[in-house]
Design an enzyme around this catalytic site. Structure first.
Site, PDB file in Angstrom:
ATOM      1  N   HIS A  13       0.854  -1.201   0.000  1.00  0.00           N
ATOM      2  CA  HIS A  13       0.000   0.000   0.000  1.00  0.00           C
ATOM      3  C   HIS A  13       0.885   1.244   0.000  1.00  0.00           C
ATOM      4  O   HIS A  13       1.333   1.706   1.045  1.00  0.00           O
ATOM      5  CB  HIS A  13      -0.921  -0.040   1.231  1.00  0.00           C
ATOM      6  CG  HIS A  13      -2.031   0.976   1.176  1.00  0.00           C
ATOM      7  ND1 HIS A  13      -3.361   0.637   1.316  1.00  0.00           N
ATOM      8  CD2 HIS A  13      -2.013   2.309   1.004  1.00  0.00           C
ATOM      9  CE1 HIS A  13      -4.103   1.723   1.225  1.00  0.00           C
ATOM     10  NE2 HIS A  13      -3.305   2.762   1.046  1.00  0.00           N
ATOM     11  N   HIS A  15       1.188   5.032  -2.129  1.00  0.00           N
ATOM     12  CA  HIS A  15       0.638   5.962  -3.136  1.00  0.00           C
ATOM     13  C   HIS A  15       1.779   6.704  -3.834  1.00  0.00           C
ATOM     14  O   HIS A  15       2.591   7.356  -3.169  1.00  0.00           O
ATOM     15  CB  HIS A  15      -0.289   6.983  -2.491  1.00  0.00           C
ATOM     16  CG  HIS A  15      -1.565   6.393  -1.967  1.00  0.00           C
ATOM     17  ND1 HIS A  15      -2.733   6.406  -2.691  1.00  0.00           N
ATOM     18  CD2 HIS A  15      -1.852   5.766  -0.804  1.00  0.00           C
ATOM     19  CE1 HIS A  15      -3.698   5.823  -1.988  1.00  0.00           C
ATOM     20  NE2 HIS A  15      -3.191   5.422  -0.830  1.00  0.00           N
ATOM     21  N   ASP A  17       1.700   9.440  -5.642  1.00  0.00           N
ATOM     22  CA  ASP A  17       1.676  10.905  -5.496  1.00  0.00           C
ATOM     23  C   ASP A  17       1.980  11.353  -4.063  1.00  0.00           C
ATOM     24  O   ASP A  17       2.194  12.540  -3.840  1.00  0.00           O
ATOM     25  CB  ASP A  17       0.345  11.496  -5.989  1.00  0.00           C
ATOM     26  CG  ASP A  17      -0.868  10.736  -5.493  1.00  0.00           C
ATOM     27  OD1 ASP A  17      -0.707   9.631  -4.940  1.00  0.00           O
ATOM     28  OD2 ASP A  17      -1.995  11.241  -5.649  1.00  0.00           O
ATOM     29  N   HIS A 198     -10.117   1.249   0.045  1.00  0.00           N
ATOM     30  CA  HIS A 198      -9.859   1.978   1.288  1.00  0.00           C
ATOM     31  C   HIS A 198     -11.170   1.999   2.081  1.00  0.00           C
ATOM     32  O   HIS A 198     -12.167   2.578   1.623  1.00  0.00           O
ATOM     33  CB  HIS A 198      -9.490   3.436   1.010  1.00  0.00           C
ATOM     34  CG  HIS A 198      -8.083   3.661   0.591  1.00  0.00           C
ATOM     35  ND1 HIS A 198      -7.626   3.391  -0.676  1.00  0.00           N
ATOM     36  CD2 HIS A 198      -7.021   4.168   1.279  1.00  0.00           C
ATOM     37  CE1 HIS A 198      -6.337   3.719  -0.750  1.00  0.00           C
ATOM     38  NE2 HIS A 198      -5.942   4.195   0.417  1.00  0.00           N
ATOM     39  N   GLU A 201     -11.262   3.460   7.532  1.00  0.00           N
ATOM     40  CA  GLU A 201     -10.168   4.380   7.841  1.00  0.00           C
ATOM     41  C   GLU A 201     -10.798   5.679   8.372  1.00  0.00           C
ATOM     42  O   GLU A 201     -10.727   5.967   9.554  1.00  0.00           O
ATOM     43  CB  GLU A 201      -9.312   4.647   6.584  1.00  0.00           C
ATOM     44  CG  GLU A 201      -8.141   5.582   6.819  1.00  0.00           C
ATOM     45  CD  GLU A 201      -7.443   6.028   5.522  1.00  0.00           C
ATOM     46  OE1 GLU A 201      -8.056   5.973   4.438  1.00  0.00           O
ATOM     47  OE2 GLU A 201      -6.282   6.477   5.620  1.00  0.00           O
ATOM     48  N   ASP A 279       1.881   3.523   3.053  1.00  0.00           N
ATOM     49  CA  ASP A 279       0.877   4.482   2.582  1.00  0.00           C
ATOM     50  C   ASP A 279       1.538   5.567   1.727  1.00  0.00           C
ATOM     51  O   ASP A 279       1.355   5.585   0.523  1.00  0.00           O
ATOM     52  CB  ASP A 279       0.074   5.109   3.729  1.00  0.00           C
ATOM     53  CG  ASP A 279      -1.344   5.478   3.299  1.00  0.00           C
ATOM     54  OD1 ASP A 279      -1.741   5.092   2.176  1.00  0.00           O
ATOM     55  OD2 ASP A 279      -2.063   6.138   4.078  1.00  0.00           O
TER      56      ASP A 279
HETATM   57 ZN   LIG Z   1      -3.997   4.729   1.050  1.00  0.00          ZN
END
Ligand SMILES: [Zn+2]
Length: 339
Positions: A13, A15, A17, A198, A201, A279
């Protein structure tokens, strides 16, 4: 080198960006005439990462605005993807899934398929250079229309078994519950693309149930709020659904109020299929080594438990069967060597 440093790791997991090198942001900005608030790397980190005072997921997500401006050209997309793999390899990550939302990277008129192609080619360049295997996950966005998200799914379907691992749903969970996206993920399931969502969360346990039962999620991004409903804990346990937990990020977004109250230890002890991930290495200012050290120092995970987490992640990887078996056997071998 200590055990955690030497240990082969898996990051499911991450990202794209949220994981740009500050120096790269500056270089792309200079190259493409993008205005930045500062051209000093250290100063820029303040704009790219959250401190200890982050209040919510929405505030956390604001940190993506600037990097996304620097992800609009083919050159930048390829470069950043390649660097994500290089950065992971530095911490002995052997397999990484890098996710991104193609619709947020089309400001210069590219199609979603163009963006996916660019990112995958960068990932594969990184894979070739480092030996760390990399796959892409493409994200639908919660604030986008079904039409825009369906475009993402259809573009993704062209890259199955060609660098793409699966599809995801990201963005503001509190205001967009998963049931709104049934039509979009029906399409993903029709194509047989693995789905992770997702959920649990910034929203409650019920979102995890809907993601699994209605959207066909085979993995859950975070899912840390499942303990609000025992029946959802049982569902996740019975179906052995991997939870892509990202401890530092969860505390920053206030999905967990503090490290002390984060349920990662409890879920592991309950026998849930826990995986631990970054993340966003830049927004959260972390990496896999750091996350595993947090598990060791704050949650008392032993070396063998940390290895167990890597095996969980390898089994949950969006790889085809022979690729996964190869990864699992490589992990087992290197664990035997470093013990
Ligand atoms: Zn995420």
């Amino acid at each position: 080198m200590d055990f955690i440093e030497r240990m082969p790791k898996i990051d499911l997991h991450n990202h794209l960006d949220g994981s740009l090198r500050p120096r790269t942001v500056i270089e792309i900005a200079r190259d493409e005439g993008i205005e930045l608030p500062t051209y000093d790397e250290k100063e820029l980190m303040k704009y790219l990462s959250v401190g200890d005072n982050c209040e919510s997921l929405v505030e956390y997500l604001e940190k993506f605005d600037l990097p996304l401006k620097c992800l609009q050209s083919e050159k930048a997309q390829r470069r950043v993807a390649k660097e994500a793999v290089e950065d992971a390899a530095k911490h002995n990550v052997k397999y990484i899934e890098v996710r991104f939302a193609p619709q947020l990277m089309t400001e210069k008129g590219m199609t979603c398929a163009d963006v996916i192609r660019n990112v995958i080619s960068g990932l594969l360049e990184g894979e070739k250079e480092t030996g760390t295997i990399a796959r892409a996950i493409v994200c639908c966005m919660r604030h986008h229309s079904d039409e825009k998200n369906l475009e993402v799914i259809r573009a993704a379907s062209e890259f199955m078994y060609r660098g793409l691992g699966g599809v995801d749903l990201a963005g503001d969970e509190a205001h967009y519950p998963p049931q709104l996206f049934k039509r979009v993920f029906d399409e993903a399931n029709k194509y047989g693309i693995p789905v992770t969502i997702h959920a649990g969360e910034a929203g409650g346990a019920e979102n995890v149930r809907v993601a699994i039962e209605e959207l066909g999620a085979v993995r859950i991004g975070h899912g840390i709020r499942i303990n609000e409903d025992e029946s959802v804990v049982n569902l996740v346990k019975e179906r052995k659904i991997p939870l892509e937990i990202c401890v530092t990020s969860n505390v920053q977004t206030k999905a967990a109020p503090s490290f002390e109250q984060h349920p990662v230890r409890k879920y592991f002890d309950l026998g849930l299929n826990v995986t631990v991930n970054t993340d966003n290495t830049t927004v959260s200012n972390t990496d896999m080594k750091r996350e595993l050290n947090i598990l060791k120092n704050k949650f008392g995970f032993s070396n063998s438990e940390l290895m167990q987490l890597q095996m969980n992640a390898a089994r949950a990887a969006f790889l085809d069967k022979p690729e996964k078996e190869k990864l699992l056997s490589e992990l087992k071998n290197s664990f035997e060597n470093i013990i």
